[in-house]
Design a protein around this motif. Structure first.
Motif, PDB file in Angstrom:
ATOM      1  N   ARG A 105      -9.147 -18.795 -14.718  1.00  0.00           N
ATOM      2  CA  ARG A 105      -7.867 -19.487 -14.511  1.00  0.00           C
ATOM      3  C   ARG A 105      -6.733 -18.504 -14.764  1.00  0.00           C
ATOM      4  N   THR A 106      -5.932 -18.267 -13.753  1.00  0.00           N
ATOM      5  CA  THR A 106      -4.783 -17.371 -13.910  1.00  0.00           C
ATOM      6  C   THR A 106      -3.490 -18.129 -14.177  1.00  0.00           C
ATOM      7  N   GLY A 107      -3.447 -19.387 -13.756  1.00  0.00           N
ATOM      8  CA  GLY A 107      -2.216 -20.160 -13.895  1.00  0.00           C
ATOM      9  C   GLY A 107      -1.301 -20.038 -12.695  1.00  0.00           C
ATOM     10  N   PHE A 108      -1.755 -19.341 -11.643  1.00  0.00           N
ATOM     11  CA  PHE A 108      -0.928 -19.191 -10.442  1.00  0.00           C
ATOM     12  C   PHE A 108      -1.816 -18.939  -9.240  1.00  0.00           C
ATOM     13  N   ASP A 109      -1.279 -19.217  -8.065  1.00  0.00           N
ATOM     14  CA  ASP A 109      -1.927 -18.873  -6.807  1.00  0.00           C
ATOM     15  C   ASP A 109      -1.055 -17.804  -6.143  1.00  0.00           C
ATOM     16  N   PRO A 110      -1.597 -16.619  -5.878  1.00  0.00           N
ATOM     17  CA  PRO A 110      -0.768 -15.519  -5.371  1.00  0.00           C
ATOM     18  C   PRO A 110      -0.152 -15.779  -4.000  1.00  0.00           C
ATOM     19  N   LEU A 111      -0.722 -16.684  -3.232  1.00  0.00           N
ATOM     20  CA  LEU A 111      -0.191 -16.991  -1.909  1.00  0.00           C
ATOM     21  C   LEU A 111       0.664 -18.249  -1.916  1.00  0.00           C
ATOM     22  N   ARG A 112       0.155 -19.296  -2.533  1.00  0.00           N
ATOM     23  CA  ARG A 112       0.842 -20.583  -2.478  1.00  0.00           C
ATOM     24  C   ARG A 112       2.097 -20.629  -3.346  1.00  0.00           C
ATOM     25  N   ASP A 113       2.094 -19.913  -4.470  1.00  0.00           N
ATOM     26  CA  ASP A 113       3.166 -20.068  -5.456  1.00  0.00           C
ATOM     27  C   ASP A 113       4.314 -19.084  -5.303  1.00  0.00           C
ATOM     28  N   PHE A 114       4.208 -18.134  -4.362  1.00  0.00           N
ATOM     29  CA  PHE A 114       5.232 -17.096  -4.273  1.00  0.00           C
ATOM     30  C   PHE A 114       5.686 -16.838  -2.841  1.00  0.00           C
ATOM     31  N   ALA A 115       6.933 -16.406  -2.740  1.00  0.00           N
ATOM     32  CA  ALA A 115       7.498 -15.952  -1.470  1.00  0.00           C
ATOM     33  C   ALA A 115       7.785 -14.462  -1.618  1.00  0.00           C
ATOM     34  N   PRO A 116       7.138 -13.590  -0.842  1.00  0.00           N
ATOM     35  CA  PRO A 116       7.377 -12.151  -0.977  1.00  0.00           C
ATOM     36  C   PRO A 116       8.798 -11.772  -0.565  1.00  0.00           C
ATOM     37  N   VAL A 117       9.524 -11.141  -1.463  1.00  0.00           N
ATOM     38  CA  VAL A 117      10.823 -10.564  -1.100  1.00  0.00           C
ATOM     39  C   VAL A 117      10.565  -9.258  -0.356  1.00  0.00           C
ATOM     40  N   GLY A 118       9.681  -8.438  -0.913  1.00  0.00           N
ATOM     41  CA  GLY A 118       9.326  -7.203  -0.230  1.00  0.00           C
ATOM     42  C   GLY A 118       8.561  -6.258  -1.125  1.00  0.00           C
ATOM     43  N   SER A 119       7.827  -5.357  -0.511  1.00  0.00           N
ATOM     44  CA  SER A 119       7.171  -4.295  -1.262  1.00  0.00           C
ATOM     45  C   SER A 119       8.223  -3.285  -1.688  1.00  0.00           C
ATOM     46  N   VAL A 120       7.928  -2.549  -2.742  1.00  0.00           N
ATOM     47  CA  VAL A 120       8.905  -1.629  -3.322  1.00  0.00           C
ATOM     48  C   VAL A 120       8.415  -0.187  -3.313  1.00  0.00           C
ATOM     49  N   ALA A 121       7.195   0.023  -3.790  1.00  0.00           N
ATOM     50  CA  ALA A 121       6.687   1.389  -3.905  1.00  0.00           C
ATOM     51  C   ALA A 121       5.172   1.363  -3.988  1.00  0.00           C
ATOM     52  N   THR A 122       4.574   2.487  -3.675  1.00  0.00           N
ATOM     53  CA  THR A 122       3.155   2.666  -3.942  1.00  0.00           C
ATOM     54  C   THR A 122       3.020   3.532  -5.183  1.00  0.00           C
ATOM     55  N   ALA A 123       1.972   3.270  -5.945  1.00  0.00           N
ATOM     56  CA  ALA A 123       1.776   3.969  -7.208  1.00  0.00           C
ATOM     57  C   ALA A 123       0.844   5.156  -7.041  1.00  0.00           C
ATOM     58  N   GLY A 124       1.110   6.213  -7.773  1.00  0.00           N
ATOM     59  CA  GLY A 124       0.219   7.356  -7.798  1.00  0.00           C
ATOM     60  C   GLY A 124      -0.786   7.205  -8.920  1.00  0.00           C
ATOM     61  N   GLY A 243     -13.661   8.228   3.278  1.00  0.00           N
ATOM     62  CA  GLY A 243     -13.363   6.809   3.370  1.00  0.00           C
ATOM     63  C   GLY A 243     -12.820   6.208   2.090  1.00  0.00           C
ATOM     64  N   PHE A 244     -12.831   6.993   0.991  1.00  0.00           N
ATOM     65  CA  PHE A 244     -12.321   6.460  -0.270  1.00  0.00           C
ATOM     66  C   PHE A 244     -10.793   6.476  -0.282  1.00  0.00           C
ATOM     67  N   GLY A 245     -10.216   5.458  -0.859  1.00  0.00           N
ATOM     68  CA  GLY A 245      -8.769   5.424  -1.033  1.00  0.00           C
ATOM     69  C   GLY A 245      -8.349   4.156  -1.738  1.00  0.00           C
ATOM     70  N   ALA A 246      -7.534   4.285  -2.765  1.00  0.00           N
ATOM     71  CA  ALA A 246      -7.008   3.133  -3.489  1.00  0.00           C
ATOM     72  C   ALA A 246      -5.549   3.416  -3.824  1.00  0.00           C
ATOM     73  N   THR A 247      -4.648   2.689  -3.182  1.00  0.00           N
ATOM     74  CA  THR A 247      -3.214   2.898  -3.401  1.00  0.00           C
ATOM     75  C   THR A 247      -2.579   1.617  -3.915  1.00  0.00           C
ATOM     76  N   PRO A 248      -2.409   1.489  -5.221  1.00  0.00           N
ATOM     77  CA  PRO A 248      -1.746   0.298  -5.772  1.00  0.00           C
ATOM     78  C   PRO A 248      -0.284   0.252  -5.346  1.00  0.00           C
ATOM     79  N   TRP A 249       0.274  -0.957  -5.339  1.00  0.00           N
ATOM     80  CA  TRP A 249       1.669  -1.128  -4.939  1.00  0.00           C
ATOM     81  C   TRP A 249       2.433  -1.962  -5.966  1.00  0.00           C
ATOM     82  N   TYR A 250       3.753  -1.862  -5.889  1.00  0.00           N
ATOM     83  CA  TYR A 250       4.661  -2.704  -6.676  1.00  0.00           C
ATOM     84  C   TYR A 250       5.470  -3.542  -5.697  1.00  0.00           C
TER      85      TYR A 250
END
Length: 321
Positions: A105-124, A243-250
């Motif tokens: 249980r997270t207490g939220f639904d990432p799709l239903r509970d939020f409206a994306p304003v926009g992506s900001v940056a990718t993390a190194g 084929g490996f790659g993992a780029t987290p975002w904010y």
């Protein structure tokens, strides 16, 4: 011919007041919730961007840290906030698209509970090691792990954290077995790699860069899909493990059902903030790159990441109660 009755006075006043409030938005300070503790990578990136966002909106924007449960506490708080544009969420992909697979249980639904304003940056993110650790590249690490399976330890900020799961991705891509050593936070994990208690770790650039500059950690590779502009000579893991790659975002989010007029205002302000040379240069110093996308593109990325990380979590067998 149908007859139309006029709106009750109270309803007409409410509609006018709502429209006026949206047109004047923002007319008071805006709170941006960061669901991690002060000083962490997400908090650092948020403060870089929010300072300029505040200037674009013409109102004070205040950061409020609400850490706990891997980001769930602060995220759930914003999910339940009034959709009026005055309580927003600045978060990292690990909390938004990995936690739903980790926690019952997270207490939220990432799709239903939020409206994306926009992506900001990718993390190194970087694969780092103690300078005394003999392997100096991904290939040498893989060879050592194959020669001595289940003997090389790697430190993470805790079970199910992003650096844990990226470590699991590396093992799966290379067909090797490392020993996961979870800590209570990135700083504790880095400290033990620097001290030599554990030889290897995956860390965000903000968490590791002071030790890298001081020669207390060596960088084996970047875990992102592409080389980092701040470390152009450091290869990616994918240059060895194809084929490996993992780029987290904010990214920045508003509660679902925030009026469209307010969303448009926020999106325009965020876009202008990301065009700022100061913001771009400061993000680069943190090993990050500005990453501006439309709300529709950002939504598509979120949906794809939810599916991708769900499979990685399942394969790793990681759970958090």
């Amino acid at each position: 011919m149908p007859r139309f009755r006029s709106l009750p006075a109270w309803l007409a006043f409410s509609l006018v007041a709502t429209a006026s409030a949206q047109e004047a938005y923002p007319n008071r300070p805006v709170v941006v919730v960061v669901p991690q503790a002060p000083g962490g990578a997400n908090d650092v990136i948020a403060r870089i961007v929010i300072r300029t966002l505040s200037a674009q909106l013409g109102r004070q924007v205040v950061i409020e840290n609400r850490p706990g449960a891997g980001g769930n506490i602060g995220t759930a708080y914003v999910a339940k906030a009034a959709p009026d544009g005055y309580t927003l969420l600045f978060t990292v992909s690990s909390a938004h698209v990995i936690n739903p697979s980790l926690y019952r249980r997270t207490g939220f639904d990432p799709l239903r509970d939020f409206a994306p304003v926009g992506s900001v940056a990718t993390a190194g993110y970087v694969l780092v090691a103690n300078p005394s650790f003999r392997p100096g590249s991904v290939r040498e690490l893989v060879d050592a792990a194959r020669a001595r399976p289940d003997t090389i330890m790697y430190a993470s900020a805790g079970n199910g954290t992003l650096n844990h799961l990226i470590g699991e991705m590396i093992q799966r891509s290379a067909g090797i077995r490392l020993v996961h050593v979870p800590y209570k936070g990135a700083s504790a994990a880095v400290a033990d790699v620097v001290g030599g208690q554990v030889p290897v770790s995956v860390q965000s650039v903000p968490s590791a860069q002071s030790f890298i500059r001081a020669g207390k950690l060596k960088v084996l590779a970047v875990t992102n899909e592409h080389r980092l502009p701040s470390m152009p000579d450091v290869p990616t893991v994918g240059e060895t493990l194809k084929g490996f790659g993992a780029t987290p975002w904010y990214g920045l989010f508003a509660p679902a059902n925030t009026p469209q007029a307010i969303m448009v205002r926020l999106q325009a302000a965020l876009g202008k903030a990301l065009e700022s040379a100061e913001v771009r240069e400061t993000l680069a110093q943190q090993g990050c790159e500005p990453f501006s996308s439309s709300p529709r593109q950002f939504d598509a990325l979120i949906r794809a990441d939810l599916a991708r990380w769900s499979e990685i979590v399942r394969t790793a067998g990681a759970t958090v109660d």
